[in-house]
Design a protein around this motif. Sequence first.
Motif, PDB file in Angstrom:
ATOM      1  N   GLY A 108      61.031  67.759  32.369  1.00 48.85           N
ATOM      2  CA  GLY A 108      61.766  67.512  31.137  1.00 48.85           C
ATOM      3  C   GLY A 108      62.208  66.072  30.970  1.00 48.85           C
ATOM      4  O   GLY A 108      61.937  65.452  29.924  1.00 48.85           O
ATOM      5  N   PRO A 109      62.882  65.474  31.968  1.00 47.18           N
ATOM      6  CA  PRO A 109      63.290  64.074  31.825  1.00 47.18           C
ATOM      7  C   PRO A 109      62.117  63.111  31.744  1.00 47.18           C
ATOM      8  O   PRO A 109      62.238  62.040  31.138  1.00 47.18           O
ATOM      9  N   VAL A 110      60.998  63.461  32.356  1.00 46.96           N
ATOM     10  CA  VAL A 110      59.808  62.593  32.294  1.00 46.96           C
ATOM     11  C   VAL A 110      59.299  62.524  30.858  1.00 46.96           C
ATOM     12  O   VAL A 110      59.013  61.444  30.322  1.00 46.96           O
ATOM     13  N   ILE A 111      59.211  63.672  30.200  1.00 50.46           N
ATOM     14  CA  ILE A 111      58.702  63.719  28.828  1.00 50.46           C
ATOM     15  C   ILE A 111      59.704  63.100  27.859  1.00 50.46           C
ATOM     16  O   ILE A 111      59.320  62.484  26.857  1.00 50.46           O
ATOM     17  N   GLY A 167      61.795  61.491  18.250  1.00 53.31           N
ATOM     18  CA  GLY A 167      63.106  61.770  18.827  1.00 53.31           C
ATOM     19  C   GLY A 167      63.102  62.883  19.856  1.00 53.31           C
ATOM     20  O   GLY A 167      64.026  62.986  20.678  1.00 53.31           O
ATOM     21  N   LEU A 168      62.071  63.726  19.829  1.00 57.75           N
ATOM     22  CA  LEU A 168      61.987  64.832  20.788  1.00 57.75           C
ATOM     23  C   LEU A 168      61.487  64.380  22.153  1.00 57.75           C
ATOM     24  O   LEU A 168      61.743  65.040  23.157  1.00 57.75           O
ATOM     25  N   GLY A 169      60.750  63.277  22.207  1.00 57.24           N
ATOM     26  CA  GLY A 169      60.178  62.823  23.468  1.00 57.24           C
ATOM     27  C   GLY A 169      58.844  62.139  23.230  1.00 57.24           C
ATOM     28  O   GLY A 169      58.473  61.811  22.097  1.00 57.24           O
ATOM     29  N   SER A 170      58.092  61.947  24.301  1.00 59.22           N
ATOM     30  CA  SER A 170      56.846  61.184  24.249  1.00 59.22           C
ATOM     31  C   SER A 170      55.635  62.099  24.375  1.00 59.22           C
ATOM     32  O   SER A 170      55.458  62.790  25.388  1.00 59.22           O
ATOM     33  N   ALA A 171      54.763  62.078  23.348  1.00 57.77           N
ATOM     34  CA  ALA A 171      53.526  62.855  23.404  1.00 57.77           C
ATOM     35  C   ALA A 171      52.605  62.334  24.495  1.00 57.77           C
ATOM     36  O   ALA A 171      51.922  63.117  25.183  1.00 57.77           O
ATOM     37  N   ASP A 172      52.550  61.014  24.677  1.00 60.40           N
ATOM     38  CA  ASP A 172      51.702  60.444  25.725  1.00 60.40           C
ATOM     39  C   ASP A 172      52.160  60.908  27.104  1.00 60.40           C
ATOM     40  O   ASP A 172      51.342  61.254  27.970  1.00 60.40           O
ATOM     41  N   ARG A 173      53.459  60.901  27.320  1.00 61.74           N
ATOM     42  CA  ARG A 173      53.979  61.349  28.615  1.00 61.74           C
ATOM     43  C   ARG A 173      53.748  62.850  28.806  1.00 61.74           C
ATOM     44  O   ARG A 173      53.476  63.300  29.921  1.00 61.74           O
ATOM     45  N   ALA A 174      53.870  63.623  27.743  1.00 61.44           N
ATOM     46  CA  ALA A 174      53.606  65.063  27.855  1.00 61.44           C
ATOM     47  C   ALA A 174      52.164  65.304  28.292  1.00 61.44           C
ATOM     48  O   ALA A 174      51.885  66.204  29.107  1.00 61.44           O
ATOM     49  N   GLN A 175      51.230  64.510  27.767  1.00 65.67           N
ATOM     50  CA  GLN A 175      49.832  64.653  28.169  1.00 65.67           C
ATOM     51  C   GLN A 175      49.662  64.327  29.643  1.00 65.67           C
ATOM     52  O   GLN A 175      48.950  65.038  30.375  1.00 65.67           O
ATOM     53  N   GLN A 176      50.312  63.258  30.100  1.00 63.21           N
ATOM     54  CA  GLN A 176      50.215  62.885  31.519  1.00 63.21           C
ATOM     55  C   GLN A 176      50.862  63.948  32.412  1.00 63.21           C
ATOM     56  O   GLN A 176      50.329  64.276  33.483  1.00 63.21           O
ATOM     57  N   CYS A 229      60.880  80.026  39.201  1.00 59.49           N
ATOM     58  CA  CYS A 229      59.877  79.005  39.557  1.00 59.49           C
ATOM     59  C   CYS A 229      59.579  78.117  38.358  1.00 59.49           C
ATOM     60  O   CYS A 229      59.476  76.887  38.483  1.00 59.49           O
ATOM     61  N   MET A 230      59.423  78.732  37.179  1.00 62.06           N
ATOM     62  CA  MET A 230      59.138  77.959  35.973  1.00 62.06           C
ATOM     63  C   MET A 230      60.295  77.034  35.627  1.00 62.06           C
ATOM     64  O   MET A 230      60.093  75.893  35.172  1.00 62.06           O
ATOM     65  N   GLU A 231      61.511  77.476  35.871  1.00 65.78           N
ATOM     66  CA  GLU A 231      62.675  76.625  35.593  1.00 65.78           C
ATOM     67  C   GLU A 231      62.662  75.376  36.471  1.00 65.78           C
ATOM     68  O   GLU A 231      63.010  74.280  36.014  1.00 65.78           O
ATOM     69  N   ILE A 232      62.255  75.524  37.718  1.00 68.51           N
ATOM     70  CA  ILE A 232      62.145  74.360  38.600  1.00 68.51           C
ATOM     71  C   ILE A 232      61.134  73.370  38.041  1.00 68.51           C
ATOM     72  O   ILE A 232      61.385  72.162  37.980  1.00 68.51           O
ATOM     73  N   VAL A 233      59.971  73.887  37.615  1.00 63.89           N
ATOM     74  CA  VAL A 233      58.932  73.028  37.055  1.00 63.89           C
ATOM     75  C   VAL A 233      59.456  72.269  35.838  1.00 63.89           C
ATOM     76  O   VAL A 233      59.327  71.045  35.730  1.00 63.89           O
ATOM     77  N   LEU A 234      60.084  72.997  34.913  1.00 57.08           N
ATOM     78  CA  LEU A 234      60.515  72.373  33.663  1.00 57.08           C
ATOM     79  C   LEU A 234      61.686  71.423  33.869  1.00 57.08           C
ATOM     80  O   LEU A 234      61.823  70.444  33.125  1.00 57.08           O
ATOM     81  N   ARG A 267      67.133  56.655  33.510  1.00 58.75           N
ATOM     82  CA  ARG A 267      67.011  57.558  32.364  1.00 58.75           C
ATOM     83  C   ARG A 267      68.169  57.331  31.391  1.00 58.75           C
ATOM     84  O   ARG A 267      69.303  57.113  31.805  1.00 58.75           O
ATOM     85  N   ALA A 268      67.880  57.436  30.111  1.00 59.59           N
ATOM     86  CA  ALA A 268      68.944  57.484  29.123  1.00 59.59           C
ATOM     87  C   ALA A 268      69.575  58.877  29.171  1.00 59.59           C
ATOM     88  O   ALA A 268      68.973  59.838  29.663  1.00 59.59           O
ATOM     89  N   ALA A 269      70.804  58.977  28.685  1.00 62.68           N
ATOM     90  CA  ALA A 269      71.464  60.283  28.658  1.00 62.68           C
ATOM     91  C   ALA A 269      70.779  61.210  27.652  1.00 62.68           C
ATOM     92  O   ALA A 269      70.219  60.762  26.653  1.00 62.68           O
ATOM     93  N   PHE A 270      70.808  62.493  27.951  1.00 64.73           N
ATOM     94  CA  PHE A 270      70.347  63.541  27.032  1.00 64.73           C
ATOM     95  C   PHE A 270      68.872  63.387  26.657  1.00 64.73           C
ATOM     96  O   PHE A 270      68.490  63.482  25.485  1.00 64.73           O
ATOM     97  N   THR A 271      68.033  63.140  27.649  1.00 61.84           N
ATOM     98  CA  THR A 271      66.599  63.014  27.367  1.00 61.84           C
ATOM     99  C   THR A 271      65.924  64.369  27.194  1.00 61.84           C
ATOM    100  O   THR A 271      64.863  64.454  26.569  1.00 61.84           O
ATOM    101  N   VAL A 272      66.518  65.434  27.752  1.00 59.73           N
ATOM    102  CA  VAL A 272      65.858  66.748  27.719  1.00 59.73           C
ATOM    103  C   VAL A 272      66.350  67.508  26.486  1.00 59.73           C
ATOM    104  O   VAL A 272      67.222  68.373  26.567  1.00 59.73           O
TER     105      VAL A 272
END
Length: 414
Positions: free
Chosen positions: A209-212, A311-320, A200-205, A269-274
């Motif tokens: 993942g691509p959103v963040i 380079g790891l991703g977006s902190a703002d998006r992680a908050q959302q 279940c957690m894998e589905i969530v992540l 999406r750009a490639a390799f976002t996760v």
Amino acid sequence: MTSSGDRCEVVDRHEVINRCRVLDGLAALHERIVESGAATTAVVYDKSLAENSGFLFLQELISSSGANMIALEIDRMGDVEDARRIARELPVAEWVVAFGGGSLIDAVKLATALTDPLAARIVFAEQRSGWVLGPDRARRAVLAAVPTTIGTAAEVSGIASFTDGAAKRAFTSVALQPDLAVLDARATAGMPYEVLLEGCMEIVLRCVGPVIGATGPLGDTDRRALRLAAEAVAELTRVHRTGGAEPEARRRLARLSVATQDSALLRDRAAFTVKAWFLANNLSHHLGVRKMQALANLVPAYWDRLHTTAGLGSADRAQQVWEVLRDAISFPVPAEPGTGFSRWLDRLGIAPLDPIGEGDVERVTRSCVRMWGGGLPMLAGVGADDIRDVLRGVRTVSAPENSRNSQGFADGGR
């Protein structure tokens, strides 16, 4: 049969995932085999599933129709040499059915690919990259995948993970995707609770993942991914509350899992976002733990470092993202993403990893840079020090974060 032609249009997210048609139930698979007029069907199955009710039902269906079924029992399945052995032992058949968890399905996908000499040369070529791109060429047999676990989505993906010496690589090709994914609750009966919870957690992540990893304001693709993630959280909550999942719940989870592989969720999406996947892959392989054990325990530290490592991703998006997940979680968790996710894992009972020493950190960091970074695009914008910082913050049994605010959630929990 897989071809190199245009992808099928996604008519419904639960019916066709890119070029893979999703079937409801083993009876539907049997009907397809009979309609094709196939003389021989090879069923490759995990040895531990010989008494699985779904496997027994599939055997009964095929034998009752008078069709020729050859069963190939697999005990070892994670190494590239295991896939080569399966390819050698795989009977000549018009249909190949992979029956098992994500590792078994990946092994069969890779084995069918290795029957193509060009794909075999690519897989066994000396290279440092962990991302191996294969040719898009037709298989000689129709490949159907019947998952016995939930969350990996190996039954619809065009990627197969395999161990090659000291490295765990990913072989990817559109032609690697199964032709049919068959979802049947009988096949997923008897899953251990912790494996179900991690699934279940894998589905969530996989949804978030691509959103963040993307940038800018949230768009329609992001919102669709977050709706799926919220559905998965609701299902996970029910699993946690009841200690398992009845057949209908497993059907819903299986549908959510395959939906996460819909190419529409990667639009714009750009490639390799996760980036987290690459770190978790190597951490899992080095420590000898399940992939989701590594990924779930890495996420809090990963999200914490989004503020300092763009380079790891977006902190703002992680908050959302966390605000959406937090609204779907049925108990109080802190509002800060890293701390909140760690507390969620505590409450779910997902165990932290054993302590990770500096030697482990250094070996995993070096392997990540070699396989995914150092000029390769998978970890573009992420340096060795960034990786070390994340690994040093992984949730472990000795981490002080696990003991703070376990009762009161005074740090902003609700």
